[in-house]
Write an enzyme that holds these catalytic residues in place. Structure first.
Site, PDB file in Angstrom:
ATOM      1  N   SER A  65       1.891 -20.440  -4.086  1.00 32.02           N
ATOM      2  CA  SER A  65       1.991 -19.205  -4.863  1.00 32.02           C
ATOM      3  C   SER A  65       3.173 -19.169  -5.831  1.00 32.02           C
ATOM      4  CB  SER A  65       2.069 -17.993  -3.928  1.00 32.02           C
ATOM      5  OG  SER A  65       3.305 -17.932  -3.262  1.00 32.02           O
ATOM      6  N   LYS A 107       8.520 -14.718  -3.007  1.00 31.87           N
ATOM      7  CA  LYS A 107       7.963 -14.172  -4.247  1.00 31.87           C
ATOM      8  C   LYS A 107       9.084 -13.840  -5.217  1.00 31.87           C
ATOM      9  CE  LYS A 107       3.872 -14.111  -2.283  1.00 31.87           C
ATOM     10  NZ  LYS A 107       2.786 -15.048  -2.680  1.00 31.87           N
TER      11      LYS A 107
END
Length: 213
Positions: A65, A107
């Site tokens: 990701s 993230k």
């Protein structure tokens, strides 16, 4: 006077040749040195333990990701949240607080408390407070919606996070995660200290070591 002088010279000669050793001589000096080294070693070990308990920790990246900023197997040095003033652009580690998302997440913060996030999925552009973001770190534009409705205004204690690999990331666009309370942030990634294998080459790119941006 001559006898006293001769006695002093005899004592000095014996000291220099090592035949007699007054208190505080070589033996005491060696023991003192070893004691100092032992104390320094213990202090260093305790310092490192405290540092990695309260100050920083090592985190391993898992999943695609955050490509091409981070890869699976990358080892990050993360600053504890208590020392962080989180800002947009920071790469952060999120606790596994959701039963459906039971892995720790890495993230990037896109927006912080009080800001409004909007996404034009057709154009792939993310807006914060009406301004299109300049995002040189993303792998590709943001085309995928995951259920959260936009525009979305964050509470003062929330952040909106996304992966740099926008179309292959479970992040705040997903209703299972949504905006993240700052209390669930473990900390901010400071340094890449050990690179994982690059997906294309399966080799470690040591040139990637350094600050996480």
């Amino acid at each position: 006077m001559d006898e006293e002088k001769m006695e002093r010279e005899a004592v000095e000669e014996k000291t220099e040749t090592g035949e007699e050793m007054p208190s505080g001589g070589k033996k005491d000096t060696l023991e003192g040195t070893l004691c100092c080294w032992a104390q320094a070693l213990v202090t260093a070990v305790v310092g490192v333990i405290l540092l990695f308990t309260f100050g920083v920790r090592l985190i391993s990246v898992n999943g695609p990701s955050m490509q091409d900023t981070l890869y699976t197997g990358d080892q990050l040095l993360v600053l504890n949240a208590m020392f962080c003033d989180f800002r947009a652009g920071d790469v952060v580690v999120i606790n596994d607080y959701n039963a459906e998302l039971d892995d720790m997440l890495v993230k990037r913060i896109v927006a912080v408390g009080g800001q409004t996030v909007d996404i034009d999925f057709a154009a792939g552009v993310v807006y914060v407070d009406g301004q299109a973001l300049d995002e040189p770190y993303i792998k590709e534009p943001t085309y995928t919606a995951e259920g959260v409705s936009f525009p979305l205004t964050l509470a003062e204690d929330e952040v909106f996070v996304m992966g740099d690999n926008r179309n292959h990331s479970t992040d705040s666009r997903d209703t299972r995660l949504g905006p993240v309370k700052e209390g669930y942030l473990q900390g901010r990634a400071l340094l890449l200290v050990m690179p994982g294998p690059t997906p294309d080459t399966r080799a470690r790119d040591w040139g990637r070591l350094g600050a996480v941006r």
